[in-house]
Design a protein around this motif. Structure first.
Motif, PDB file in Angstrom:
ATOM      1  N   SER A  32     -96.767  61.962 -19.562  1.00 14.23           N
ATOM      2  CA  SER A  32     -95.363  62.069 -19.162  1.00 14.23           C
ATOM      3  C   SER A  32     -94.724  60.703 -18.970  1.00 14.23           C
ATOM      4  O   SER A  32     -93.499  60.568 -19.082  1.00 14.23           O
ATOM      5  N   GLY A  60    -106.024  66.762 -10.517  1.00 15.43           N
ATOM      6  CA  GLY A  60    -105.438  67.750 -11.418  1.00 15.43           C
ATOM      7  C   GLY A  60    -104.299  67.204 -12.251  1.00 15.43           C
ATOM      8  O   GLY A  60    -103.569  66.296 -11.829  1.00 15.43           O
ATOM      9  N   ASP A  61    -104.176  67.727 -13.480  1.00  9.69           N
ATOM     10  CA  ASP A  61    -103.077  67.384 -14.387  1.00  9.69           C
ATOM     11  C   ASP A  61    -102.996  65.889 -14.680  1.00  9.69           C
ATOM     12  O   ASP A  61    -101.898  65.342 -14.895  1.00  9.69           O
ATOM     13  N   THR A  62    -104.141  65.212 -14.742  1.00  8.57           N
ATOM     14  CA  THR A  62    -104.142  63.766 -14.956  1.00  8.57           C
ATOM     15  C   THR A  62    -103.634  63.409 -16.351  1.00  8.57           C
ATOM     16  O   THR A  62    -102.813  62.500 -16.504  1.00  8.57           O
ATOM     17  N   TYR A  63    -104.094  64.120 -17.359  1.00  4.06           N
ATOM     18  CA  TYR A  63    -103.630  63.844 -18.720  1.00  4.06           C
ATOM     19  C   TYR A  63    -102.120  64.059 -18.827  1.00  4.06           C
ATOM     20  O   TYR A  63    -101.405  63.274 -19.474  1.00  4.06           O
ATOM     21  N   GLU A  64    -101.652  65.141 -18.203  1.00  7.47           N
ATOM     22  CA  GLU A  64    -100.225  65.443 -18.256  1.00  7.47           C
ATOM     23  C   GLU A  64     -99.408  64.341 -17.584  1.00  7.47           C
ATOM     24  O   GLU A  64     -98.324  63.963 -18.086  1.00  7.47           O
TER      25      GLU A  64
END
Length: 297
Positions: free
Chosen positions: A65, A57-61
């Motif tokens: 970051s 989950g939230d790999t792109y984020e």
């Protein structure tokens, strides 16, 4: 940098003991030189950027970051393959005993960001929106390190299948990567280290691709950015399990710049031609432990 010196102290003790047991003064001298150089480098680190997978989950984020907070460094084929979803995710890897990044590419319908249709791209990068410590400038020493794993049945194109690039931003020569690691179909398949001083490429060294398939490898790439009289380049790729060196190249008189460039930046992922699509298959390419260090020269 105390933690570096702590581990280096342990290394000195163990290595010196082994060397003394062998009664070989030459080995001791070589060890001392390596340790001294390591200490100097550790003390001269200006910045260190680390990108590690931390779970599903939230790999792109997570990637954004680290490589460009508030912006987007993902160049994925999601727009042409919305049913699949995000083309970079994270999985737990038993060999490394940790989470890693998984890059997906499909022979169809993936393309290059719905812009180019004769190729496919799924890459991450540093770019103009990235922090300054991720931009290579003249007379700067940068060490890039990471791990990657190709599938045991990985199939490259006879044209190009890039898995790493160093590229210029700005100037008249930024279309052609300065450094490229590319897999190429042949008899046998090869992994090539490609170099472009200006706008045409040559192969600096190559090795059979079979050595890389199905196993984790670790890469350390050291650059001093600058014109030929100042530029240096070194890369070493080892099998992670055996520590055997698979590919090595070093040159301390090589142009590591592009004319009128603003800065140099790294890219990782899979970027391949579709002109030889019948040779390809759907692939997953694993990456882990991206690290970028800037040093005082």
């Amino acid at each position: 940098m105390k933690k570096y010196k702590f581990f280096i102290g342990i290394l000195i003790g163990i290595s010196t003991l082994i060397a003394c047991q062998k009664s070989n003064d030459v080995i001791v001298e070589e060890i001392e030189e390596v340790v001294e150089e390591t200490i100097i480098d550790a003390d001269n680190v200006l910045s260190e950027t680390v990108l590690e997978a931390n779970g599903e989950g939230d790999t792109y984020e997570l990637i954004n970051s680290v490589l460009a907070p508030g912006y987007d460094v993902i160049e994925a084929p999601d727009c042409s393959h919305e049913l699949f979803g995000r083309h970079i995710d994270e999985i737990f890897d038993n060999d490394l005993n940790k989470n890693v990044f998984r890059f997906h590419i499909h022979t169809t319908p993936d393309n290059d960001r719905c812009i180019n249709f004769d190729r496919q791209r799924n890459e991450i990068k540093a770019y103009d929106k990235s922090p300054d410590e991720l931009k290579g400038v003249k007379n700067e020493k940068v060490v890039y390190s990471w791990k990657f794993k190709l599938q045991s049945d990985f199939k490259p194109s006879s044209n190009f299948t890039h898995i790493h690039q160093i590229k210029a931003v700005g100037g008249t020569e930024d279309a052609m990567p300065l450094i490229t690691l590319t897999a190429r179909k042949g008899s046998p398949d090869k992994l090539e280290l490609r170099y472009s001083e200006t706008t045409s490429q040559v192969t600096l060294t190559e090795i059979e691709l079979a050595s890389f398939k199905g196993s984790w490898v670790e890469v350390v790439e050291t650059v001093i950015y600058g014109e030929k009289e100042f530029g240096t380049y070194k890369i070493e790729i080892k099998d992670f399990s055996t520590k055997n060196v698979l590919l090595s190249y070093s040159n301390d008189e090589i142009r590591m710049w592009k004319t009128d460039a603003d800065f140099m930046r790294p890219k990782w992922g899979i970027y391949r031609s579709l002109l030889d699509a019948t040779s390809l298959k759907d692939e997953t390419l694993l990456f882990a432990d991206f690290n970028i260090k800037e040093f005082k020269k």
